[in-house]
Design an enzyme around this catalytic site. Sequence first.
Site, PDB file in Angstrom:
ATOM      1  N   CYS A 107      48.269 -12.637 -66.178  1.00  0.00           N
ATOM      2  CA  CYS A 107      46.991 -12.093 -66.301  1.00  0.00           C
ATOM      3  C   CYS A 107      47.160 -11.002 -67.337  1.00  0.00           C
ATOM      4  O   CYS A 107      47.983 -11.091 -68.207  1.00  0.00           O
ATOM      5  CB  CYS A 107      46.589 -11.292 -64.850  1.00  0.00           C
ATOM      6  SG  CYS A 107      47.672 -10.223 -64.513  1.00  0.00           S
TER       7      CYS A 107
ATOM      8  N   ASN B 130      49.707  -7.878 -65.260  1.00  0.00           N
ATOM      9  CA  ASN B 130      50.752  -8.179 -64.425  1.00  0.00           C
ATOM     10  C   ASN B 130      50.935  -7.045 -63.161  1.00  0.00           C
ATOM     11  O   ASN B 130      52.307  -7.019 -62.622  1.00  0.00           O
ATOM     12  CB  ASN B 130      52.092  -8.457 -65.119  1.00  0.00           C
ATOM     13  CG  ASN B 130      53.118  -9.276 -64.470  1.00  0.00           C
ATOM     14  OD1 ASN B 130      54.264  -9.346 -64.501  1.00  0.00           O
ATOM     15  ND2 ASN B 130      52.726 -10.334 -63.444  1.00  0.00           N
TER      16      ASN B 130
ATOM     17  N   CYS C 113      47.841  -6.617 -60.896  1.00  0.00           N
ATOM     18  CA  CYS C 113      47.042  -6.864 -59.920  1.00  0.00           C
ATOM     19  C   CYS C 113      47.033  -8.495 -59.461  1.00  0.00           C
ATOM     20  O   CYS C 113      47.368  -8.825 -58.581  1.00  0.00           O
ATOM     21  CB  CYS C 113      45.483  -6.622 -60.477  1.00  0.00           C
ATOM     22  SG  CYS C 113      45.483  -4.849 -60.588  1.00  0.00           S
ATOM     23  N   ARG C 114      46.623  -9.411 -60.607  1.00  0.00           N
ATOM     24  CA  ARG C 114      46.195 -10.701 -60.125  1.00  0.00           C
ATOM     25  C   ARG C 114      47.380 -11.609 -60.038  1.00  0.00           C
ATOM     26  O   ARG C 114      47.820 -12.468 -59.274  1.00  0.00           O
ATOM     27  CB  ARG C 114      45.047 -11.452 -60.986  1.00  0.00           C
ATOM     28  CG  ARG C 114      43.634 -10.602 -60.926  1.00  0.00           C
ATOM     29  CD  ARG C 114      42.830 -10.980 -62.007  1.00  0.00           C
ATOM     30  NE  ARG C 114      43.156 -10.234 -63.329  1.00  0.00           N
ATOM     31  CZ  ARG C 114      42.594 -10.345 -64.465  1.00  0.00           C
ATOM     32  NH1 ARG C 114      41.625 -11.340 -64.450  1.00  0.00           N
ATOM     33  NH2 ARG C 114      43.036  -9.637 -65.559  1.00  0.00           N
ATOM     34  N   SER C 115      47.912 -11.714 -61.508  1.00  0.00           N
ATOM     35  CA  SER C 115      49.194 -12.617 -61.412  1.00  0.00           C
ATOM     36  C   SER C 115      50.268 -12.438 -60.449  1.00  0.00           C
ATOM     37  O   SER C 115      50.980 -13.330 -60.247  1.00  0.00           O
ATOM     38  CB  SER C 115      49.701 -12.758 -62.768  1.00  0.00           C
ATOM     39  OG  SER C 115      50.097 -11.409 -63.275  1.00  0.00           O
TER      40      SER C 115
ATOM     41  N   ASP D  82      38.942  -9.228 -62.716  1.00  0.00           N
ATOM     42  CA  ASP D  82      39.761  -8.334 -63.115  1.00  0.00           C
ATOM     43  C   ASP D  82      39.520  -7.105 -61.754  1.00  0.00           C
ATOM     44  O   ASP D  82      38.475  -6.384 -62.100  1.00  0.00           O
ATOM     45  CB  ASP D  82      39.689  -7.721 -64.425  1.00  0.00           C
ATOM     46  CG  ASP D  82      40.843  -6.650 -64.435  1.00  0.00           C
ATOM     47  OD1 ASP D  82      41.313  -6.346 -63.620  1.00  0.00           O
ATOM     48  OD2 ASP D  82      41.024  -6.246 -65.649  1.00  0.00           O
TER      49      ASP D  82
HETATM   50  P1  4NP Z   1      45.791  -7.608 -63.933  1.00  0.00           P
HETATM   51  O1  4NP Z   1      44.695  -6.156 -63.815  1.00  0.00           O
HETATM   52  O2  4NP Z   1      45.521  -8.006 -65.287  1.00  0.00           O
HETATM   53  O3  4NP Z   1      45.058  -8.162 -62.948  1.00  0.00           O
HETATM   54  O4  4NP Z   1      46.977  -7.090 -63.538  1.00  0.00           O
HETATM   55  C1  4NP Z   1      44.898  -5.291 -64.816  1.00  0.00           C
HETATM   56  C2  4NP Z   1      45.615  -4.109 -64.508  1.00  0.00           C
HETATM   57  C3  4NP Z   1      45.634  -3.122 -65.378  1.00  0.00           C
HETATM   58  C4  4NP Z   1      44.809  -3.117 -66.509  1.00  0.00           C
HETATM   59  C5  4NP Z   1      44.114  -4.034 -66.683  1.00  0.00           C
HETATM   60  C6  4NP Z   1      43.924  -5.181 -65.863  1.00  0.00           C
HETATM   61  N1  4NP Z   1      44.858  -1.997 -67.469  1.00  0.00           N
HETATM   62  O5  4NP Z   1      43.896  -1.694 -68.401  1.00  0.00           O
HETATM   63  O6  4NP Z   1      45.626  -1.017 -67.391  1.00  0.00           O
END
Ligand code: 4NP
Length: 149
Positions: free
Chosen positions: A8, A11, A13-15, A122
């Site tokens: 993602c 790294n 939240c989703r992955s 997201d």
């Molecule tokens: P992820 O979510 O891609 O599912 O881990 C996010 C976590 C942090 C951010 C963006 C997406 N960020 O911009 O910090």
Amino acid sequence: MTRVLMVCLGNICRSPLAEGILRSKLPSPDYFIDSAGTGNYHVGSPPDPRSIEVARKHNLDISYQRARQFSIQDFDKFDHIFVMDRSNFQNVVKQARHDNDIAKVKKILDFLDDEQLIDVPDPYHDNDEGFEQVFQLLDSACLVVSKSI
Ligand code: 4NP
């Protein structure tokens, strides 16, 4: 051994959820499952507390995971690279060196038979309900993935 990488953006939240869910569905001696982010903002951090909590609610522990950034070497280390959304897809594919690399990259929701479902949303700026929805989407997709790899 089959090696699977979930990707993602952050790294956190989703992955990490996708990694934990797929690991729970596949036997560890035969499958190595990891996750990474295309961005470097959260390198070394544990998963977002809301991802840890929704996983715990479903009897999965993902708290030990630590974020890392996707690297070109991952194309050599992994057989399958599942990305969470179209933006991740672009960011990974643009680092590919040849067609073999590109062939490893798939959007995870393409495994669900629903043309409306393209991107795992997201949930970073969302609430707990958003994290539960992400969990359910990934649980359904990982079930199909687990039977097809
Ligand atoms: P992820 O979510 O891609 O599912 O881990 C996010 C976590 C942090 C951010 C963006 C997406 N960020 O911009 O910090």
